[in-house]
Write a protein that holds these residues in place. Structure first.
Motif, mmCIF file in Angstrom:
data_model
loop_
_atom_site.group_PDB
_atom_site.id
_atom_site.type_symbol
_atom_site.label_atom_id
_atom_site.label_comp_id
_atom_site.label_asym_id
_atom_site.label_seq_id
_atom_site.Cartn_x
_atom_site.Cartn_y
_atom_site.Cartn_z
ATOM 1 N N TYR A 191 6.401 -14.351 12.020
ATOM 2 C CA TYR A 191 7.760 -13.676 11.921
ATOM 3 C C TYR A 191 8.260 -14.206 13.675
ATOM 4 O O TYR A 191 10.083 -14.454 13.496
ATOM 5 N N GLY A 192 7.369 -14.384 15.104
ATOM 6 C CA GLY A 192 7.416 -14.325 16.073
ATOM 7 C C GLY A 192 8.186 -16.407 15.897
ATOM 8 O O GLY A 192 9.992 -15.999 16.236
ATOM 9 N N VAL A 193 8.030 -16.479 14.710
ATOM 10 C CA VAL A 193 8.108 -18.338 15.337
ATOM 11 C C VAL A 193 9.924 -17.969 14.749
ATOM 12 O O VAL A 193 10.527 -19.204 14.567
ATOM 13 N N CYS A 194 9.957 -17.440 13.296
ATOM 14 C CA CYS A 194 10.894 -17.904 12.451
ATOM 15 C C CYS A 194 12.336 -17.175 13.176
ATOM 16 O O CYS A 194 13.542 -17.875 13.127
ATOM 17 N N ALA A 195 12.148 -15.807 13.796
ATOM 18 C CA ALA A 195 13.078 -14.900 14.594
ATOM 19 C C ALA A 195 13.016 -16.093 15.467
ATOM 20 O O ALA A 195 14.839 -15.869 15.918
ATOM 21 N N PRO A 247 -0.319 -26.037 8.797
ATOM 22 C CA PRO A 247 1.216 -25.174 9.348
ATOM 23 C C PRO A 247 2.234 -26.142 9.606
ATOM 24 O O PRO A 247 3.556 -26.854 9.576
ATOM 25 N N LEU A 248 1.476 -27.625 10.252
ATOM 26 C CA LEU A 248 1.940 -29.174 10.328
ATOM 27 C C LEU A 248 2.452 -29.614 9.811
ATOM 28 O O LEU A 248 3.928 -30.276 9.237
ATOM 29 N N LEU A 289 10.703 -23.240 11.069
ATOM 30 C CA LEU A 289 10.370 -21.970 9.849
ATOM 31 C C LEU A 289 9.240 -22.183 9.080
ATOM 32 O O LEU A 289 8.939 -21.482 8.536
ATOM 33 N N ALA A 290 9.305 -23.222 8.697
ATOM 34 C CA ALA A 290 8.443 -23.950 8.459
ATOM 35 C C ALA A 290 6.496 -23.119 8.512
ATOM 36 O O ALA A 290 5.945 -23.060 7.455
ATOM 37 N N TYR A 291 6.609 -23.617 10.153
ATOM 38 C CA TYR A 291 5.129 -23.846 10.620
ATOM 39 C C TYR A 291 5.493 -22.148 10.786
ATOM 40 O O TYR A 291 4.480 -21.212 10.459
ATOM 41 N N ALA A 315 9.461 -30.118 6.422
ATOM 42 C CA ALA A 315 10.672 -29.431 6.626
ATOM 43 C C ALA A 315 11.362 -30.094 7.314
ATOM 44 O O ALA A 315 12.809 -30.245 7.661
ATOM 45 N N ALA A 316 10.489 -31.259 9.067
ATOM 46 C CA ALA A 316 11.603 -32.018 9.477
ATOM 47 C C ALA A 316 11.917 -32.961 8.485
ATOM 48 O O ALA A 316 13.417 -33.508 8.593
#
Length: 299
Positions: free
Chosen positions: A208-212, A249-250, A21-23, A256-257
């Motif tokens: 959005y694809g990653v969050c989906a 993003p990393l 999600l964070a990425y 987030a992890a």
């Protein structure tokens, strides 16, 4: 000690989903520098759409379970893809030149719309998937009873593989260099022949694809993603990425992890009712102690 290790390994699963999600969030925010509150709603909407479409394929179309799951995944991909493209063109495009708060308000309204749309589509009911890949996988041998389910292992591998793929693209391909260039100087990249609007649309679709994907993996594991969970997840990811930084993003995924691990440990030793309070208090403390004025302007 075994109990602590079990919580720790369970936390890896939470960490993988939060990292995804964070990425995805930073893929968008790092480029647009606008606060987007719709990512949590997209996460929940994707999972809910997948479950509803799977239930429709199973009960109405008389599909087998693998076919119904594939049908649900296809419908979720189509809906999120259309929604992401519409958001890029109808929200970010017209509002990009305006105040930063305009995108925040617009995506907040979009988040409420998606939550209500999911609720109406589900007729204010919760639909559940059957347990899948629930057999335990012994992690430290038969002598120490510490395990994850097969589905947890699959989710972890898929999540970390997606982040690794994203980092490979960001660091070793022209797409990653273009993303960093548009993030830093969109006007200069436009003079070099790169269309910032096109790059922004691609980044929104990718985010959005990653969050989906995170919503899909969550729906598979828990069997349900409620329509009212999007807002809380969106706020958590916003706070996490603000603490971890919007430029990489990393870094946001790593932050987030860590929060996912903290949530797992808290749930094992303290009351779950106070878990979100503890997490948000920790994030506020981190923000208050490390964030700089430039990052404050970006939130």
């Amino acid at each position: 000690m075994a109990y602590f290790l079990q919580l720790l390994f369970n936390g890896i699963h939470n960490a993988a989903l939060y990292a995804l999600l964070a990425y995805g969030y930073v893929l968008i925010h790092g480029l647009t520098h606008r606060t987007d509150l719709s990512l949590g709603a997209i996460f929940a909407f994707s999972g809910q759409t997948f479950i509803l479409a799977t239930a429709f394929g199973w009960t109405v179309l008389w599909m087998t379970l693998p076919a119904a799951l594939s049908f649900g995944l296809l419908i979720a991909i189509v809906y999120v893809g259309i929604g992401g493209y519409a958001i890029a063109k109808l929200i970010y495009g017209p509002l990009e030149a305006g105040s930063r708060n305009t995108v925040l308000v617009a995506t907040l309204g979009l988040s409420i719309f998606l939550m209500e749309l999911s609720r109406i589509a589900a007729n204010t009911r919760d639909y559940w998937l059957p347990p899948m890949l629930a057999a335990p996988v012994q992690l430290l041998g038969p002598q120490i009873d510490i395990s994850l389910t097969q589905l947890q292992v699959v989710n972890i591998l898929v999540a970390f593989a997606m982040i690794a793929l994203g980092e490979t693209i960001m660091l070793r391909t022209s797409a990653g260099r273009i993303w960093r260039a548009v993030s830093d100087e969109p006007a200069a990249t436009a003079m070099c022949g790169i269309d910032p609007n096109r790059v922004r649309t691609q980044a929104i679709l990718a985010g959005y694809g990653v969050c989906a994907l995170a919503g899909f993996l969550t729906a598979l594991y828990y069997g349900n993603v409620s329509f009212n969970t999007g807002m809380i997840f969106g706020l958590k990811i916003l706070f996490i990425t603000a603490a971890g930084g919007f430029s990489r993003p990393l870094y946001a995924a790593i932050g987030a992890a860590i929060i996912g691990m903290v949530e797992s440990l808290w749930g094992g030793y303290f009351s779950v009712l106070w878990r979100d309070v503890a997490v948000f208090s920790l994030l506020v403390f981190v923000l208050a102690t490390r964030i700089n004025p430039q990052e404050t302007e970006r939130i």
